[in-house]
Design a protein around this motif. Structure first.
Motif, PDB file in Angstrom:
ATOM      1  N   MET A 177       0.852  -1.170   0.000  1.00 45.45           N
ATOM      2  CA  MET A 177       0.000   0.000   0.000  1.00 45.45           C
ATOM      3  C   MET A 177       0.896   1.229   0.000  1.00 45.45           C
ATOM      4  N   LEU A 178       0.725   2.057  -0.993  1.00 50.65           N
ATOM      5  CA  LEU A 178       1.495   3.299  -1.073  1.00 50.65           C
ATOM      6  C   LEU A 178       0.695   4.406  -0.408  1.00 50.65           C
ATOM      7  N   GLY A 179       1.307   5.092   0.539  1.00 43.75           N
ATOM      8  CA  GLY A 179       0.628   6.166   1.251  1.00 43.75           C
ATOM      9  C   GLY A 179       1.526   7.372   1.414  1.00 43.75           C
ATOM     10  N   HIS A 180       1.022   8.384   2.071  1.00 43.31           N
ATOM     11  CA  HIS A 180       1.732   9.626   2.316  1.00 43.31           C
ATOM     12  C   HIS A 180       2.218  10.257   1.007  1.00 43.31           C
ATOM     13  N   LEU A 181       1.303  10.381   0.062  1.00 40.84           N
ATOM     14  CA  LEU A 181       1.640  10.964  -1.229  1.00 40.84           C
ATOM     15  C   LEU A 181       1.408  12.469  -1.185  1.00 40.84           C
ATOM     16  N   SER A 182       2.398  13.217  -1.628  1.00 38.92           N
ATOM     17  CA  SER A 182       2.340  14.675  -1.623  1.00 38.92           C
ATOM     18  C   SER A 182       1.308  15.177  -2.626  1.00 38.92           C
ATOM     19  N   LYS A 183       0.703  16.291  -2.320  1.00 36.44           N
ATOM     20  CA  LYS A 183      -0.268  16.889  -3.238  1.00 36.44           C
ATOM     21  C   LYS A 183       0.424  17.472  -4.470  1.00 36.44           C
ATOM     22  N   THR A 184       1.682  17.891  -4.338  1.00 36.04           N
ATOM     23  CA  THR A 184       2.339  18.579  -5.450  1.00 36.04           C
ATOM     24  C   THR A 184       3.548  17.847  -6.023  1.00 36.04           C
ATOM     25  N   ASN A 185       4.226  17.026  -5.244  1.00 35.99           N
ATOM     26  CA  ASN A 185       5.498  16.478  -5.720  1.00 35.99           C
ATOM     27  C   ASN A 185       5.504  14.996  -6.047  1.00 35.99           C
ATOM     28  N   ASN A 186       4.596  14.239  -5.500  1.00 38.61           N
ATOM     29  CA  ASN A 186       4.653  12.790  -5.664  1.00 38.61           C
ATOM     30  C   ASN A 186       3.254  12.273  -5.951  1.00 38.61           C
ATOM     31  N   TYR A 187       2.784  12.476  -7.172  1.00 33.91           N
ATOM     32  CA  TYR A 187       1.413  12.083  -7.457  1.00 33.91           C
ATOM     33  C   TYR A 187       1.297  10.561  -7.552  1.00 33.91           C
ATOM     34  N   PRO A 188       0.115  10.024  -7.276  1.00 35.30           N
ATOM     35  CA  PRO A 188      -0.070   8.584  -7.140  1.00 35.30           C
ATOM     36  C   PRO A 188       0.422   7.752  -8.319  1.00 35.30           C
ATOM     37  N   GLU A 189       0.155   8.176  -9.535  1.00 39.15           N
ATOM     38  CA  GLU A 189       0.553   7.386 -10.693  1.00 39.15           C
ATOM     39  C   GLU A 189       2.073   7.271 -10.805  1.00 39.15           C
TER      40      GLU A 189
END
Length: 50
Positions: free
Chosen positions: A1-13
């Motif tokens: 599970m990938l979590g703690h994704l940044s809103k601006t620098n590390n988008y989910p895809e």
């Protein structure tokens, strides 16, 4: 599970592609050896059974 994704620098895809690429380089296949999913910041994700 990938979590703690940044809103601006590390988008989910990007995070998903990066992790899958690294796993594949090490002989681990997404969907066969392991299942990778994303914990989205703004919506409910899929139910996970362990």
């Amino acid at each position: 599970m990938l979590g703690h994704l940044s809103k601006t620098n590390n988008y989910p895809e990007l995070a998903l592609r990066t992790v899958i690429s690294i796993l594949e380089m090490n002989g681990v296949r997404d969907g066969e050896d392991i299942i990778i999913d994303i914990a989205h910041r703004d919506r409910v994700g899929r139910v996970q059974s362990i």
